[in-house]
Design a protein around this motif. Structure first.
Motif, PDB file in Angstrom:
ATOM      1  N   GLU A  14       9.987  39.174 -22.611  1.00  0.00           N
ATOM      2  CA  GLU A  14      10.507  40.022 -21.536  1.00  0.00           C
ATOM      3  C   GLU A  14      10.819  39.235 -20.269  1.00  0.00           C
ATOM      4  N   ALA A  15      10.626  37.936 -20.286  1.00  0.00           N
ATOM      5  CA  ALA A  15      10.898  37.124 -19.107  1.00  0.00           C
ATOM      6  C   ALA A  15      12.402  37.106 -18.828  1.00  0.00           C
ATOM      7  N   PRO A  16      12.793  37.387 -17.582  1.00  0.00           N
ATOM      8  CA  PRO A  16      14.230  37.363 -17.247  1.00  0.00           C
ATOM      9  C   PRO A  16      14.793  35.948 -17.323  1.00  0.00           C
ATOM     10  N   LEU A  17      16.077  35.871 -17.531  1.00  0.00           N
ATOM     11  CA  LEU A  17      16.752  34.576 -17.535  1.00  0.00           C
ATOM     12  C   LEU A  17      16.747  33.996 -16.125  1.00  0.00           C
ATOM     13  N   SER A  18      16.658  32.695 -16.012  1.00  0.00           N
ATOM     14  CA  SER A  18      16.598  32.066 -14.693  1.00  0.00           C
ATOM     15  C   SER A  18      17.941  32.109 -13.966  1.00  0.00           C
ATOM     16  N   ASP A  19      19.018  32.177 -14.716  1.00  0.00           N
ATOM     17  CA  ASP A  19      20.352  32.279 -14.125  1.00  0.00           C
ATOM     18  C   ASP A  19      20.624  33.761 -13.823  1.00  0.00           C
ATOM     19  N   ARG A  21      23.266  35.376 -12.929  1.00  0.00           N
ATOM     20  CA  ARG A  21      24.484  35.896 -13.540  1.00  0.00           C
ATOM     21  C   ARG A  21      24.230  36.240 -15.003  1.00  0.00           C
ATOM     22  N   GLN A  22      23.535  35.363 -15.708  1.00  0.00           N
ATOM     23  CA  GLN A  22      23.222  35.625 -17.113  1.00  0.00           C
ATOM     24  C   GLN A  22      22.277  36.815 -17.261  1.00  0.00           C
ATOM     25  N   GLU A  23      21.294  36.927 -16.382  1.00  0.00           N
ATOM     26  CA  GLU A  23      20.360  38.052 -16.450  1.00  0.00           C
ATOM     27  C   GLU A  23      21.087  39.368 -16.176  1.00  0.00           C
ATOM     28  N   ALA A  24      22.025  39.356 -15.239  1.00  0.00           N
ATOM     29  CA  ALA A  24      22.805  40.568 -14.956  1.00  0.00           C
ATOM     30  C   ALA A  24      23.618  40.968 -16.184  1.00  0.00           C
ATOM     31  N   GLU A  25      24.180  39.991 -16.879  1.00  0.00           N
ATOM     32  CA  GLU A  25      24.929  40.265 -18.108  1.00  0.00           C
ATOM     33  C   GLU A  25      23.998  40.838 -19.176  1.00  0.00           C
ATOM     34  N   ALA A  26      22.802  40.295 -19.302  1.00  0.00           N
ATOM     35  CA  ALA A  26      21.824  40.806 -20.265  1.00  0.00           C
ATOM     36  C   ALA A  26      21.467  42.251 -19.931  1.00  0.00           C
ATOM     37  N   GLN A  27      21.205  42.533 -18.673  1.00  0.00           N
ATOM     38  CA  GLN A  27      20.845  43.887 -18.251  1.00  0.00           C
ATOM     39  C   GLN A  27      21.985  44.870 -18.542  1.00  0.00           C
ATOM     40  N   ARG A  28      23.217  44.426 -18.345  1.00  0.00           N
ATOM     41  CA  ARG A  28      24.371  45.275 -18.636  1.00  0.00           C
ATOM     42  C   ARG A  28      24.426  45.598 -20.127  1.00  0.00           C
ATOM     43  N   LEU A  29      24.204  44.583 -20.965  1.00  0.00           N
ATOM     44  CA  LEU A  29      24.233  44.803 -22.406  1.00  0.00           C
ATOM     45  C   LEU A  29      23.076  45.690 -22.865  1.00  0.00           C
ATOM     46  N   PHE A  30      21.902  45.544 -22.237  1.00  0.00           N
ATOM     47  CA  PHE A  30      20.757  46.384 -22.609  1.00  0.00           C
ATOM     48  C   PHE A  30      21.114  47.863 -22.491  1.00  0.00           C
ATOM     49  N   LYS A  31      21.973  48.197 -21.537  1.00  0.00           N
ATOM     50  CA  LYS A  31      22.353  49.595 -21.300  1.00  0.00           C
ATOM     51  C   LYS A  31      23.463  50.065 -22.238  1.00  0.00           C
ATOM     52  N   ARG A  59      19.024  38.071 -24.700  1.00  0.00           N
ATOM     53  CA  ARG A  59      18.794  37.037 -23.677  1.00  0.00           C
ATOM     54  C   ARG A  59      18.984  35.641 -24.246  1.00  0.00           C
ATOM     55  N   SER A  60      18.425  35.379 -25.449  1.00  0.00           N
ATOM     56  CA  SER A  60      18.580  34.030 -25.997  1.00  0.00           C
ATOM     57  C   SER A  60      20.023  33.726 -26.352  1.00  0.00           C
ATOM     58  N   SER A  61      20.754  34.726 -26.801  1.00  0.00           N
ATOM     59  CA  SER A  61      22.171  34.512 -27.117  1.00  0.00           C
ATOM     60  C   SER A  61      22.965  34.218 -25.850  1.00  0.00           C
ATOM     61  N   ILE A  62      22.697  34.953 -24.788  1.00  0.00           N
ATOM     62  CA  ILE A  62      23.387  34.706 -23.516  1.00  0.00           C
ATOM     63  C   ILE A  62      23.028  33.322 -22.979  1.00  0.00           C
ATOM     64  N   ALA A  63      21.765  32.948 -23.087  1.00  0.00           N
ATOM     65  CA  ALA A  63      21.342  31.617 -22.626  1.00  0.00           C
ATOM     66  C   ALA A  63      22.035  30.513 -23.418  1.00  0.00           C
ATOM     67  N   SER A  64      22.431  30.819 -24.655  1.00  0.00           N
ATOM     68  CA  SER A  64      23.149  29.853 -25.497  1.00  0.00           C
ATOM     69  C   SER A  64      24.663  29.964 -25.332  1.00  0.00           C
ATOM     70  N   ASP A  65      25.080  30.695 -24.283  1.00  0.00           N
ATOM     71  CA  ASP A  65      26.496  30.866 -23.958  1.00  0.00           C
ATOM     72  C   ASP A  65      27.290  31.633 -25.010  1.00  0.00           C
ATOM     73  N   THR A  66      26.631  32.546 -25.716  1.00  0.00           N
ATOM     74  CA  THR A  66      27.332  33.431 -26.640  1.00  0.00           C
ATOM     75  C   THR A  66      27.961  34.544 -25.817  1.00  0.00           C
ATOM     76  N   SER A  67      29.196  34.867 -26.104  1.00  0.00           N
ATOM     77  CA  SER A  67      29.899  35.894 -25.331  1.00  0.00           C
ATOM     78  C   SER A  67      29.323  37.274 -25.625  1.00  0.00           C
ATOM     79  N   ALA A  68      29.507  38.193 -24.682  1.00  0.00           N
ATOM     80  CA  ALA A  68      29.037  39.567 -24.851  1.00  0.00           C
ATOM     81  C   ALA A  68      29.682  40.198 -26.086  1.00  0.00           C
ATOM     82  N   GLU A  69      30.950  39.926 -26.299  1.00  0.00           N
ATOM     83  CA  GLU A  69      31.651  40.478 -27.465  1.00  0.00           C
ATOM     84  C   GLU A  69      31.043  39.966 -28.767  1.00  0.00           C
ATOM     85  N   ASP A  70      30.726  38.659 -28.817  1.00  0.00           N
ATOM     86  CA  ASP A  70      30.103  38.101 -30.018  1.00  0.00           C
ATOM     87  C   ASP A  70      28.698  38.677 -30.229  1.00  0.00           C
TER      88      ASP A  70
END
Length: 85
Positions: A14-19, A21-31, A59-70
């Motif tokens: 449950e730890a947020p991403l340190s970036d 911008r990436q954490e905001a993208e993760a939060q958007r996808l969670f919804k 979160r791990s996918s976003i941290a690995s630069d996987t696109s939201a669509e992927d």
């Protein structure tokens, strides 16, 4: 003390991403992703273990630069089209 490793892993997942911008993208996808074990809840709102695992996967996918669509395509492939809201 046997429960400490499991509790530590839950907190780590449950730890947020340190970036920010990436954490905001993760939060958007969670919804946008439905918890497949909770009726009518997003993974942002669910306390289910599977929802926690899905948040960690996102979160791990976003941290690995996987696109939201992927990421969405991966979730649909794994859980079916109803996983997306």
């Amino acid at each position: 003390l046997w429960f400490l490793p499991a509790a530590a892993m839950a907190l780590y997942a449950e730890a947020p991403l340190s970036d920010n911008r990436q954490e905001a993208e993760a939060q958007r996808l969670f919804k946008e992703v439905r918890c497949v074990v909770c009726e009518g809840q997003t993974i942002a709102d669910s306390n289910a273990a599977l929802a926690r695992d899905m948040r960690h996967l996102i979160r791990s996918s976003i941290a690995s630069d996987t696109s939201a669509e992927d990421i969405k395509n991966m979730l649909v492939e794994r859980y079916g089209p109803d996983v997306l809201l």
